[in-house]
Design a protein around this motif. Structure first.
Motif, PDB file in Angstrom:
ATOM      1  N   HIS A   5       0.817  -1.211   0.000  1.00 47.91           N
ATOM      2  CA  HIS A   5       0.000   0.000   0.000  1.00 47.91           C
ATOM      3  C   HIS A   5       0.853   1.264   0.000  1.00 47.91           C
ATOM      4  O   HIS A   5       0.354   2.344  -0.326  1.00 47.91           O
ATOM      5  N   ALA A   6       2.126   1.142   0.336  1.00 48.99           N
ATOM      6  CA  ALA A   6       3.003   2.321   0.354  1.00 48.99           C
ATOM      7  C   ALA A   6       3.017   3.038  -0.990  1.00 48.99           C
ATOM      8  O   ALA A   6       3.225   4.260  -1.051  1.00 48.99           O
ATOM      9  N   ASP A  14      -7.792   6.455  -0.684  1.00 51.51           N
ATOM     10  CA  ASP A  14      -7.538   6.606   0.745  1.00 51.51           C
ATOM     11  C   ASP A  14      -8.332   7.764   1.327  1.00 51.51           C
ATOM     12  O   ASP A  14      -8.821   7.693   2.465  1.00 51.51           O
ATOM     13  N   VAL A  15      -8.446   8.851   0.593  1.00 49.46           N
ATOM     14  CA  VAL A  15      -9.219   9.990   1.092  1.00 49.46           C
ATOM     15  C   VAL A  15     -10.661   9.572   1.357  1.00 49.46           C
ATOM     16  O   VAL A  15     -11.215   9.831   2.433  1.00 49.46           O
ATOM     17  N   LEU A  16     -11.295   8.923   0.382  1.00 56.74           N
ATOM     18  CA  LEU A  16     -12.660   8.440   0.580  1.00 56.74           C
ATOM     19  C   LEU A  16     -12.738   7.515   1.785  1.00 56.74           C
ATOM     20  O   LEU A  16     -13.570   7.680   2.688  1.00 56.74           O
ATOM     21  N   LYS A  17     -11.880   6.519   1.796  1.00 54.34           N
ATOM     22  CA  LYS A  17     -11.888   5.492   2.831  1.00 54.34           C
ATOM     23  C   LYS A  17     -11.710   6.096   4.222  1.00 54.34           C
ATOM     24  O   LYS A  17     -12.431   5.738   5.170  1.00 54.34           O
ATOM     25  N   HIS A  18     -10.782   7.016   4.339  1.00 54.74           N
ATOM     26  CA  HIS A  18     -10.413   7.519   5.662  1.00 54.74           C
ATOM     27  C   HIS A  18     -11.350   8.619   6.153  1.00 54.74           C
ATOM     28  O   HIS A  18     -11.603   8.714   7.358  1.00 54.74           O
ATOM     29  N   VAL A  19     -11.888   9.436   5.263  1.00 55.00           N
ATOM     30  CA  VAL A  19     -12.939  10.376   5.667  1.00 55.00           C
ATOM     31  C   VAL A  19     -14.134   9.597   6.209  1.00 55.00           C
ATOM     32  O   VAL A  19     -14.693   9.918   7.266  1.00 55.00           O
ATOM     33  N   GLU A  59       0.799   9.226  -6.445  1.00 56.11           N
ATOM     34  CA  GLU A  59      -0.654   9.199  -6.305  1.00 56.11           C
ATOM     35  C   GLU A  59      -1.162  10.102  -5.186  1.00 56.11           C
ATOM     36  O   GLU A  59      -2.280  10.613  -5.249  1.00 56.11           O
ATOM     37  N   ALA A  60      -0.352  10.295  -4.159  1.00 56.44           N
ATOM     38  CA  ALA A  60      -0.801  11.120  -3.037  1.00 56.44           C
ATOM     39  C   ALA A  60      -1.052  12.561  -3.457  1.00 56.44           C
ATOM     40  O   ALA A  60      -1.875  13.261  -2.854  1.00 56.44           O
ATOM     41  N   GLU A  61      -0.360  13.019  -4.496  1.00 63.28           N
ATOM     42  CA  GLU A  61      -0.547  14.402  -4.945  1.00 63.28           C
ATOM     43  C   GLU A  61      -1.966  14.634  -5.435  1.00 63.28           C
ATOM     44  O   GLU A  61      -2.501  15.736  -5.300  1.00 63.28           O
ATOM     45  N   SER A  95       4.411  12.142   6.827  1.00 64.77           N
ATOM     46  CA  SER A  95       3.768  10.881   7.213  1.00 64.77           C
ATOM     47  C   SER A  95       2.296  10.884   6.810  1.00 64.77           C
ATOM     48  O   SER A  95       1.664  11.935   6.657  1.00 64.77           O
ATOM     49  N   TYR A  96       1.776   9.679   6.613  1.00 56.41           N
ATOM     50  CA  TYR A  96       0.357   9.512   6.290  1.00 56.41           C
ATOM     51  C   TYR A  96      -0.161   8.303   7.055  1.00 56.41           C
ATOM     52  O   TYR A  96       0.448   7.229   7.011  1.00 56.41           O
ATOM     53  N   PRO A  97      -1.304   8.437   7.742  1.00 56.84           N
ATOM     54  CA  PRO A  97      -1.814   7.342   8.564  1.00 56.84           C
ATOM     55  C   PRO A  97      -2.624   6.337   7.750  1.00 56.84           C
ATOM     56  O   PRO A  97      -3.453   6.710   6.922  1.00 56.84           O
ATOM     57  N   GLY A  98      -2.399   5.062   8.013  1.00 54.89           N
ATOM     58  CA  GLY A  98      -3.276   4.022   7.492  1.00 54.89           C
ATOM     59  C   GLY A  98      -4.462   3.825   8.420  1.00 54.89           C
ATOM     60  O   GLY A  98      -4.583   4.468   9.469  1.00 54.89           O
ATOM     61  N   SER A  99      -5.330   2.916   8.048  1.00 57.26           N
ATOM     62  CA  SER A  99      -6.552   2.721   8.828  1.00 57.26           C
ATOM     63  C   SER A  99      -6.301   2.305  10.274  1.00 57.26           C
ATOM     64  O   SER A  99      -7.030   2.768  11.171  1.00 57.26           O
TER      65      SER A  99
END
Length: 287
Positions: A5-6, A14-19, A59-61, A95-99
């Motif tokens: 997933h890195a 991830d934005v959808l999932k984590h929101v 992809e994070a951009e 850094s970016y948090p996973g679930s």
């Protein structure tokens, strides 16, 4: 399984999932009773967006990068960005948090989390990331098998009557992954009928998902909701054009929250005029 997933951390999916995950947690924690959360495909729980993997795809951009640059005004987005800020204050500015990290941040002292990861390197890093948090148990095992082993949840004398099952598989087997996921959801609801379940899924050609929607509607849940975010038209099988969440037994008014926030995310993250959002009930309670 070669998925890491890195390479994709912080993207539009991830934005959808984590929101949505934080909105779920906030709704579930309005009652004082303890919660149990099972994260079936947890990954390592924490990612570096300036690392080689994330930088290779960029992809994070198109996901968290865009949202940080110009965030729409909505409490659910503000909540998500506050979690990103807290993660970066603790672990560094890229850094970016996973679930698992978001679950640990959103849940309370009395709640418990089981995070499952099959890949040895990822599982070892996951365990290291949560070594100091007694609420989080890391299981180096197949997440689907863990549903049978860990549900219904009981830790010591505590029985957990409420909680969340999050299934976020890599879909390396493409559409065949839905067979495993639907079976796991059925197993989870049979063992723990009152659970809220969330399954993330990619969208390439939406019409290819019609059998999945029919099977999802037949699951033994009181209510079933889909929430989808597309950043471009859903007519290309060559790449992920968006993604969705199947939510079984979602908390009260979660549909209203998602119906308000997802169009804002579609406008912020959309890569073409065809970007869109959909929140729709497959089954409503009482039907």
């Amino acid at each position: 399984m070669n998925y890491r997933h890195a390479f994709h951390a912080g993207n539009h999916a991830d934005v959808l999932k984590h929101v949505a995950l934080l909105a779920l947690c906030d709704a579930l924690t309005t009652k004082p009773a303890p919660l149990f959360a099972l994260d079936s495909h947890a990954g390592r729980g924490l990612y570096a967006l300036d690392g080689n993997s994330a930088m290779r795809t960029g992809e994070a951009e198109g996901g968290i990068g865009r949202l940080l640059a110009e965030a729409p005004k909505h409490p659910a987005i503000t909540r998500y960005l506050a979690a990103i800020k807290a993660c970066r204050a603790a672990h560094g500015p890229a850094s970016y948090p996973g679930s698992p990290w978001l679950l640990a941040q959103a849940l309370r002292e009395q709640d418990r989390i089981a995070a499952c990861e099959l890949q040895p390197e990822e599982a070892a890093q996951l365990k290291s990331n949560f070594a100091d948090d007694p609420r989080v148990a890391v299981h180096a095992r197949d997440g689907y098998a863990a549903i049978k082993a860990l549900l219904p949840p009981r830790i010591g004398a505590t029985r957990f009557n409420r909680g969340l099952v999050l299934i976020d598989p890599p879909y390396e087997a493409q559409l065949e992954e839905f067979d495993s996921a639907i079976g796991a959801l059925r197993e989870a609801l049979t063992r723990w009928p009152q659970a809220t379940c969330a399954l993330w899924y990619p969208i390439k050609l939406r019409r290819s998902l019609q059998p999945f929607y029919r099977r999802a509607a037949a699951l033994p849940a009181k209510s079933s909701l889909v929430a989808e975010l597309l950043v471009r038209a859903d007519d290309s099988p060559l790449r992920m054009n968006g993604s969705g969440l199947l939510l079984l037994n979602p908390p009260w008014q979660l549909d209203q929250t998602l119906a308000a926030v997802l169009p804002l995310l579609a406008r912020a993250l959309g890569e073409s005029p065809a970007a869109s959002a959909r929140v729709e009930w497959l089954v409503t309670e009482g039907r």
